[in-house]
Design a protein around this motif. Structure first.
Motif, PDB file in Angstrom:
ATOM      1  N   THR A   1      -6.822  -2.483   5.923  1.00  0.00           N
ATOM      2  CA  THR A   1      -7.097  -1.603   4.596  1.00  0.00           C
ATOM      3  C   THR A   1      -7.921  -1.947   3.996  1.00  0.00           C
TER       4      THR A   1
ATOM      5  N   ALA B   1      -0.762  10.922  -6.461  1.00  0.00           N
ATOM      6  CA  ALA B   1      -1.043  10.214  -4.847  1.00  0.00           C
ATOM      7  C   ALA B   1      -0.307   9.040  -5.302  1.00  0.00           C
ATOM      8  N   GLY B   2       0.245   8.236  -6.068  1.00  0.00           N
ATOM      9  CA  GLY B   2       1.426   7.587  -5.969  1.00  0.00           C
ATOM     10  C   GLY B   2      -0.031   6.413  -6.298  1.00  0.00           C
TER      11      GLY B   2
ATOM     12  N   GLU C   1       2.844   8.813   3.591  1.00  0.00           N
ATOM     13  CA  GLU C   1       2.986   9.002   2.293  1.00  0.00           C
ATOM     14  C   GLU C   1       3.068   7.780   1.570  1.00  0.00           C
ATOM     15  N   ARG C   2       2.476   7.344   1.717  1.00  0.00           N
ATOM     16  CA  ARG C   2       2.647   5.241   1.360  1.00  0.00           C
ATOM     17  C   ARG C   2       2.195   4.884   0.973  1.00  0.00           C
ATOM     18  N   PRO C   3       1.484   4.606  -0.192  1.00  0.00           N
ATOM     19  CA  PRO C   3       0.120   4.490  -0.886  1.00  0.00           C
ATOM     20  C   PRO C   3      -0.213   2.515  -1.169  1.00  0.00           C
TER      21      PRO C   3
ATOM     22  N   HIS D   1      -3.899   5.189   2.210  1.00  0.00           N
ATOM     23  CA  HIS D   1      -2.438   5.873   2.305  1.00  0.00           C
ATOM     24  C   HIS D   1      -2.714   5.827   3.579  1.00  0.00           C
ATOM     25  N   ASP D   2      -1.073   5.462   4.284  1.00  0.00           N
ATOM     26  CA  ASP D   2      -0.034   5.134   5.699  1.00  0.00           C
ATOM     27  C   ASP D   2       0.881   6.305   5.437  1.00  0.00           C
TER      28      ASP D   2
ATOM     29  N   THR E   1      -7.853   6.128  -3.029  1.00  0.00           N
ATOM     30  CA  THR E   1      -6.591   5.762  -2.797  1.00  0.00           C
ATOM     31  C   THR E   1      -6.849   5.496  -1.479  1.00  0.00           C
TER      32      THR E   1
END
Length: 360
Positions: free
Chosen positions: A134, A17-18, A55-57, A52-53, A50
């Motif tokens: 976040t 997941a990054g 696809e961005r971790p 995320h926004d 995790t």
């Protein structure tokens, strides 16, 4: 911005997941290989969150469920707070009283410990896109999970003083804090033991060079090499002897063996051992974990009868590492919490750590 929180059951799922994109140079203990070492050896419930926004971790945090049977003297909420109060750390006595006194600390357990199972700089990983919102969302999910697992508190045991984003959110969410330790780091001059020794104040420098001569005049052989599986039982026995010397009686060396065995299988050459060998038998060791240009001195053990007055602790964890660091491209060694006077005397700089705890 919409923040999506996901829970993962294994470090490998979190990596997919990054997770790795959020790691910094001081985050070895939050790398998936090390988290797998603990996942396999700690005997505890662990999960990985995790944020995320799309696809961005944005952020991530591991959690472990601590109970009143968890053998983590400085890694679970009740015992850590008792230790901090006993050592007169700033705010610990007051926080203990706010929670109802020493006897009431038992009511904090079970506790959901966030930020990693290591001592010092346990943290919530944040990337460039992460802001207070976040962090709030991620901590809210951790607290929700804690309640679902029957926990009576949530805690981050060692938040670094410099982590202003996370500390601000923790305080907004009603976490209370006290000092929990001082994290020690040594930055090396870069050209081996002699330059390291000469960088210290003159009196300390003379003592350090004398200690090195004492080692060189002894029959003990010193080396630094990747962890060997055949050495694991002996290293575990030596660590158990160290624990016994400092009052941690009843430690089962099988626990040490489990960690060392997992480190061998999951870390490979990133797990180094600084060894002192006398007549073919290991009488002292330091486990050193590698992450980029940083080393982390993680555990140690000694045969105190065999070492006599030899300064093996300093040789294995400071002087040998000073010699070997340039060849490995290493500029810093992290020594964690505890024994602050000894660490400062060998050139370490300290960073304050805070326990943050919230009753659920």
């Amino acid at each position: 911005m919409t923040v999506e929180i996901e829970r993962w059951n294994t470090p490998e799922e979190a990596r997919s997941a990054g997770w790795d994109t959020l790691l910094g140079p001081e985050d070895f203990f939050l790398t998936p290989p090390w988290m797998r070492v603990l996942h396999d050896s700690a005997g505890a419930w662990m999960r990985y969150f995790t944020a995320h926004d799309g696809e961005r971790p944005l952020a991530a945090v591991p959690v472990v469920l601590a109970t009143d049977r968890s053998p983590w003297a400085l890694g679970r909420t009740d015992l850590l707070l008792r230790h901090a109060a006993g050592e007169s750390m700033d705010g610990a006595a007051g926080l203990t009283e706010e929670l109802g006194g020493d006897a009431a600390l038992d009511a904090l357990m079970p506790s959901m410990m966030a930020g990693g199972r290591h001592l010092g700089r346990t943290r919530l990983l944040t990337g460039p896109g992460a802001g207070p919102g976040t962090v709030h969302a991620l901590l809210a999910r951790v607290e929700e999970q804690a309640v679902a697992e029957g926990c009576r508190s949530a805690a981050l045991p060692y938040v670094d003083a410099s982590d202003t984003l996370v500390r601000g959110v923790l305080e907004e969410r009603g976490y209370r804090r006290c000092v929990s330790g001082e994290f020690a780091t040594l930055t090396h001059p870069g050209k081996g033991f002699t330059e390291y020794a000469m960088s210290l104040p003159s009196r300390r420098s003379r003592r350090v060079r004398s200690e090195r001569r004492h080692i060189e005049a002894s029959p003990v052989e010193i080396d630094l090499a990747p962890l060997r599986l055949e050495d694991v039982p002996r290293l575990a026995a030596l660590e158990t002897e160290l624990f016994g010397k400092y009052g941690m009686t009843g430690w089962d060396p099988k626990r040490s063996e489990a960690v060392l065995d997992a480190a061998f299988h999951h870390l490979g050459e990133k797990a180094l051992v600084s060894r002192a060998v006398l007549e073919g038998r290991i009488i002292g060791f330091g486990l050193v974990l590698s992450h980029g240009s940083d080393w982390f001195a993680h555990r140690a053990g000694f045969d105190y009868e065999a070492q006599g007055k030899l300064p093996l602790y300093y040789e294995l964890l400071y002087y040998t590492l000073a010699d070997e660091a340039p060849a490995h491209g290493v500029s810093r060694v992290h020594y964690g919490i505890g024994s602050t006077e000894a660490k400062v005397s060998r050139g370490c700089v300290l960073s304050r750590q805070y326990l943050y705890v919230k009753e659920l």
